[in-house]
Design an enzyme around this catalytic site. Structure first.
Site, short mmCIF file in Angstrom:
data_model
loop_
_atom_site.label_atom_id
_atom_site.label_comp_id
_atom_site.label_asym_id
_atom_site.label_seq_id
_atom_site.Cartn_x
_atom_site.Cartn_y
_atom_site.Cartn_z
CB CYS A 1 5.43 13.36 43.39
SG CYS A 1 7.19 12.95 43.35
CG HIS B 1 -0.24 10.70 45.16
ND1 HIS B 1 0.44 9.71 44.47
CD2 HIS B 1 -1.57 10.38 45.02
CE1 HIS B 1 -0.42 8.84 43.96
NE2 HIS B 1 -1.65 9.23 44.28
CG HIS C 1 5.28 8.94 44.11
ND1 HIS C 1 5.02 9.81 43.06
CD2 HIS C 1 4.12 8.85 44.82
CE1 HIS C 1 3.76 10.20 43.12
NE2 HIS C 1 3.18 9.64 44.19
#
Length: 350
Positions: free
Chosen positions: A265, A325, A313
């Protein structure tokens, strides 16, 4: 190794050995066995044979979140290990250069001392008496006194260089100790990540292919890609980052990867802004401080959006409540709603 080292064989290839140790540590971590990782992960969930797909999904989601936390820690430690290794090499090279300079100065002083010993057997008055050219002798004596002053200065410089060399070697030893500690952290975080991902894989293997596809499906169908003009309107560099992220859609998730063909990520957001000429920190908890914080209702395309209480994240906001993402190893880089995960904050890089 630097070309200025006088006698490379005198140095026991500590820099080379250390680089090899770091390489082996990373490679060994990358090939860690399931047996080595499973025993260290008592906290991972084990689904019962009769667990429902919903229960499996909850446990897999939790394992992926825990793996992502460990991944970001691994990424941070890896950066620090790299910096420590580079600093150690610089100190070793500087120590080698200083050692060569110190040895040359010592040899020069030794030659001078030998010459003084050989010439010092006669009293100056006797030398003057025996000299065929007294005026020339007196001039030579004055020159010798000046040379003596310079030699005294050279002795002091040798002492200072020796002291500085000792300090350099001490700093290099400290860097090496720190690097060894970082290597141990890398192995620990790697074991955590691989263990949790392996546990998630085993859980998913217990359900049917149809159930597995439903478990790993996006929370909502991806929205149409936003018009390029909306991205470009935010600025050319932001537009470049968004364009990179769009091209990355469909790329595999690989933990620890920063592109060009796979990402985790924070690796995706770092690579997107790198393509725009902007340097971002490697980790989510570094990236959240890489710009100005903005509220959920202030989001603009190009903002970094962060999730979960541990800031584990990150995605790249593209507008219309959506982000691009890299979700987890069971998915690819994709477009998803921002609201599908617990929102933790956002940062405007540019």
């Amino acid at each position: 190794m630097a070309a200025h080292r006088k006698k490379p064989r005198q140095r026991p290839q500590r820099g080379t050995a250390l680089r090899r140790a770091l390489t082996l540590a990373l490679a060994g971590a990358a090939t860690a066995t399931t047996a080595a990782t499973t025993g260290a992960l008592d906290s991972t969930a084990h689904a019962s044979p009769g667990a429902s797909p919903e229960q499996v999904k909850d446990q897999v989601d939790r394992l992926y979140r825990e793996a992502e936390v460990a991944t970001e820690r691994f990424n941070g430690v890896k950066e620090r290990a790299k910096a420590a290794g580079e600093a150690y090499e610089r100190l070793q090279d500087e120590a080698a250069r200083r050692t060569g300079k110190l040895n040359e100065a010592r040899r020069a002083l030794g030659s001078y001392a030998t010459a003084e010993y050989r010439e010092g057997g006669l009293d100056p008055a006797v030398r003057l008496a025996l000299s065929a050219e007294p005026d020339e002798y007196l001039a030579d004596t004055a020159l010798a006194e000046r040379v003596g002053d310079r030699q005294a200065q050279a002795v002091e410089e040798v002492r200072r260089d020796a002291a500085e060399l000792g300090r350099l070697r001490g700093r290099a030893a400290d860097q090496r100790t720190g690097l060894v500690a970082r290597q141990a952290e890398l192995r620990s975080h790697k074991r955590t990540v691989t263990g949790k991902l392996e546990e998630a894989r085993r859980l998913l293997a217990r359900v049917t292919a149809e159930e597995r596809a439903r478990i790993m499906a996006p929370a909502a169908a991806p929205a149409p890609e936003p018009p390029a003009g909306a991205a470009e309107a935010t600025g050319s560099r932001t537009g470049a980052a968004l364009a990179f992220a769009r091209r990355a859609v469909g790329s595999p998730y690989v933990w620890g990867a920063t592109g060009p063909n796979a990402f985790d990520c924070s690796g995706l957001t770092q690579a997107a802004y790198r393509a725009a000429g902007v340097s971002l920190p490697r980790t989510t908890y570094g990236q959240i401080d890489a710009g100005r914080r903005v509220g959920r209702d202030e989001l603009r395309p190009g903002d970094l959006v962060f999730f979960y209480s541990g800031i584990s994240h990150v995605g790249l906001y593209v507008g219309d409540g959506k982000m691009i993402h890299a979700p987890n190893p069971s998915s690819t880089v994709r477009l998803d709603p921002v609201d599908q995960m617990p929102f933790a904050g956002a940062t405007r890089v540019i």
